[in-house]
Design an enzyme around this catalytic site. Structure first.
Site, short mmCIF file in Angstrom:
data_model
loop_
_atom_site.label_atom_id
_atom_site.label_comp_id
_atom_site.label_asym_id
_atom_site.label_seq_id
_atom_site.Cartn_x
_atom_site.Cartn_y
_atom_site.Cartn_z
N ASP A 99 68.13 -50.64 -47.18
CA ASP A 99 68.18 -49.59 -47.87
C ASP A 99 69.67 -49.27 -48.58
O ASP A 99 70.61 -49.32 -47.69
CB ASP A 99 67.98 -48.15 -47.05
CG ASP A 99 67.04 -47.03 -47.94
OD1 ASP A 99 67.60 -46.96 -49.00
OD2 ASP A 99 66.22 -46.51 -47.74
N ASP A 201 68.03 -46.49 -53.29
CA ASP A 201 67.89 -45.04 -53.29
C ASP A 201 68.08 -44.25 -54.59
O ASP A 201 69.21 -44.67 -55.23
CB ASP A 201 68.69 -44.14 -52.17
CG ASP A 201 68.44 -43.02 -51.78
OD1 ASP A 201 67.42 -42.82 -51.05
OD2 ASP A 201 69.34 -41.98 -52.15
N GLU A 264 63.97 -46.97 -55.82
CA GLU A 264 63.30 -45.88 -55.84
C GLU A 264 63.35 -44.73 -57.09
O GLU A 264 64.24 -44.49 -57.46
CB GLU A 264 63.83 -44.94 -54.74
CG GLU A 264 62.99 -43.74 -54.24
CD GLU A 264 63.73 -42.59 -53.47
OE1 GLU A 264 63.04 -41.68 -53.25
OE2 GLU A 264 64.90 -42.63 -53.86
N HIS A 325 58.77 -41.96 -45.96
CA HIS A 325 59.58 -40.89 -45.16
C HIS A 325 59.76 -39.48 -45.68
O HIS A 325 60.34 -38.76 -45.22
CB HIS A 325 60.73 -41.59 -44.65
CG HIS A 325 61.85 -41.75 -45.70
ND1 HIS A 325 61.31 -42.78 -46.70
CD2 HIS A 325 62.81 -41.40 -46.07
CE1 HIS A 325 62.39 -42.90 -47.54
NE2 HIS A 325 63.39 -41.90 -47.12
N ASP A 326 59.42 -39.59 -47.27
CA ASP A 326 59.69 -38.42 -47.92
C ASP A 326 58.19 -37.42 -48.17
O ASP A 326 58.32 -36.20 -48.71
CB ASP A 326 60.37 -38.52 -49.18
CG ASP A 326 61.89 -39.20 -49.12
OD1 ASP A 326 62.41 -38.46 -48.04
OD2 ASP A 326 62.26 -40.06 -49.94
#
Ligand code: NOJ
Ligand code: MG
Length: 542
Positions: A99, A201, A264, A325-326
């Site tokens: 990430d 990200d 993302e 995870h969001d």
């Protein structure tokens, strides 16, 4: 090279490192823990793992606030632990995706400390500093994702700095060439260490309006959306100049063979696909989240898939994400039966699927008591269900204390109440389990080129049913999903004389011969091999 890149055939598995496996007994997952569990991932059949951030961090946003891009936080281990994990992954043939968080650093990053020192600092321009508005307030109306103004006042200098997320996550100024160079060096640090790519990200946030114009109000603010949705982020995200950055990042990655760049990007399909870049020199895979927030409705799904297939640039490779995870977990969003269909859809659509850890055992969102809340989003904007702790709880490995996640008596987030039955060990042994289904689906994907590199063709189907073909020359697979709760009569496409059921989400359905007219159970999904004129096997008499 077309069709040959590994990430086109791969299944990607996302690991949230705090919650996968704790090796050192502090109740928080770590790199050594992940290394211990790679055999499981290899058995599951995934091809690549993406690990959420494990870099040195004050953990205000649990690692998405980075203090040192080139080191491992002591909570997660050391660089030596990373190298050991990478070596083990390589030995198992698993690709490793990191990430990368370029939009912002931690406010404790040495760059920001220096930038903050004075307006004359050599690194002042590495971040986004502005004078107050005429009334002394923030320079623009821009809002932070995690609540409040995106501008934080700095007493010492009388200026504000911009942060799209927490005030402890100041945004870097990507218009500054020194910032770009420093960040590309950080990418190279990991590429040199052998990583196979990055998930970048908030890629669409990297550049903000250089004229600092106010964002317009959002008349269509969705209910229960985060506070930043009060405005349309017209001037703070998806700016035209962002594509220059993405192109540069791609060039950094392309200097190494066979690496992948994933972005993302939370944007509607027509905007999302622009991130493939001019001449496909942008992200290899701009993450496609269209199914995460969508209503679980056959018509909606058909439209999403159809629009996406149509919007893809020539040669652009599709991808699908159904959980991360969001966002709340699939099994909680859809319930146990439809969650099985979701896995079938994710693993049979055209495009690289990304699977969130725990979704393969149908983990559900875990209710978090107020005194156990960790996520800053929930702390800043409480009570709206925006907190992300429920979908970040420890992986459920076995019926043991702390579900086998840690030897500590307490995990950083609570373990699910149903972990004694919903766990890897129990489901590996159970033919009807979600894990068995996902394991079979991944194996089928590997065995059937039609499911990875094959064409996609939508088929007409009754209401509540999604039906499509995946096809390579000489082999056609039919996928049918009944999103309704009652059984549906269906028939094979006209030119199919004979069909074989290869897989069903209903463990009771016999595999093998399927009649041209058949019934699909409520909440059932199947994968069928169609034999037609083109592909019918020669009869034994011939
Ligand atoms: C997106 C990440 O997925 C999320 O978890 C994080 O809080 C924000 N970016 C800020 O880095
Ligand atoms: Mg630990």
């Amino acid at each position: 090279m077309s069709g040959q890149e590994w990430w086109k055939r791969a299944v990607i598995y996302q690991i949230y490192p705090r919650s996968f496996q704790d090796a050192d007994g502090d109740g928080i997952g770590d790199l050594a823990g992940i290394a211990q569990r790679l055999d499981y991932l290899s058995w599951l059949g995934v091809d690549a793992i993406w690990i959420s951030p494990f870099y040195t961090s004050p953990m205000k946003d649990f690692g998405y606030d980075i203090q040192d891009y080139r080191d491992v936080d002591p909570i997660f281990g050391t660089l030596a632990d990373f190298d050991a994990l990478a070596a083990r992954a390589r030995a198992l043939g698993l690709k490793l995706i990191l990430d990368f968080v370029p939009n912002h650093t931690s406010d404790r990053h040495p760059w920001f400390l220096e930038s903050r020192q004075s307006p004359a600092s050599a690194k002042r321009d590495w971040y986004i500093w502005r004078d107050p508005a005429a009334d002394g307030g923030p320079p623009t109306n821009w809002l932070a994702e995690f609540g409040g103004s995106a501008w934080e006042y700095d007493e010492a200098s009388g200026q504000y700095y911009y942060h799209a997320f927490l005030k402890e996550q100041p945004d870097l100024n990507w218009r500054n060439p020194e910032v770009r160079a420093a960040m590309y060096d950080a990418m190279r640090f990991w590429l040199e260490r052998g990583v196979d790519g990055f998930r970048v990200d908030v890629m669409w946030h990297l550049i903000k309006d250089d004229q600092f114009r106010d964002n317009p109000p959002n008349p269509a603010r969705p209910p229960n959306a985060g506070p930043a949705n009060a405005l349309i982020p017209l001037y703070t995200a998806d700016r035209p100049e962002v594509h220059d950055i993405v192109r540069e990042m791609r060039a950094v990655v392309d200097a190494y063979p066979e690496r992948v760049l994933i972005g993302e990007i939370w944007l509607p399909t027509d905007r999302l696909v622009t991130y493939y870049g001019h001449d496909l020199r942008g992200a290899h895979l701009p993450f496609n989240f269209q199914l995460i927030g969508a209503a679980w409705d056959a018509g909606v799904i058909k439209e999403i898939v159809g629009d996406y297939e149509k919007a893809l640039p020539r040669g652009g490779w599709p991808n699908w994400v159904m959980g991360n995870h969001d966002k709340g977990r699939i099994a909680s969003r859809l319930g146990p039966r439809q969650a099985r269909l979701a896995m079938l859809l994710l693993l049979t659509l055209r495009g690289t699927p990304t699977l969130y850890y725990g979704d393969e055992i149908a983990m559900r969102d875990v209710p978090i008591p107020p005194d156990r809340v960790c996520d800053p989003y929930e702390k800043n904007v409480p009570g709206l269900g925006l907190g992300r702790d429920p979908q970040r709880t420890p992986m459920q490995w076995e019926d043991a204390p702390q579900a086998g996640f840690t030897r500590a008596s307490r995990s950083w987030l609570p373990i699910a109440a149903d972990a004694s039955t919903v766990n890897v060990a129990a489901q590996r042994a159970a033919p009807a389990s979600m894990l068995t289904l996902v394991h079979r689906l991944i194996a089928l994907r590997k065995a059937e080129a039609a499911l990875t590199i094959g064409d996609y063709g939508a088929l007409d189907a009754p209401e509540r049913v999604v039906m499509f073909l995946r096809r390579v020359p000489g082999r056609r697979l039919l996928i049918a999903l009944n999103l309704g709760e009652s059984a549906q009569s269906l028939s094979l496409p006209g030119d199919s004389r004979q069909a074989t059921t290869l897989l069903s989400t209903d463990p009771e359905r016999p595999l093998g011969d399927l009649a041209p007219a058949f019934t699909l159970g409520g909440g059932e999904g199947i994968v069928v091999l169609l034999a037609d004129r083109e592909t019918a096997p020669p009869s034994p008499a011939a």
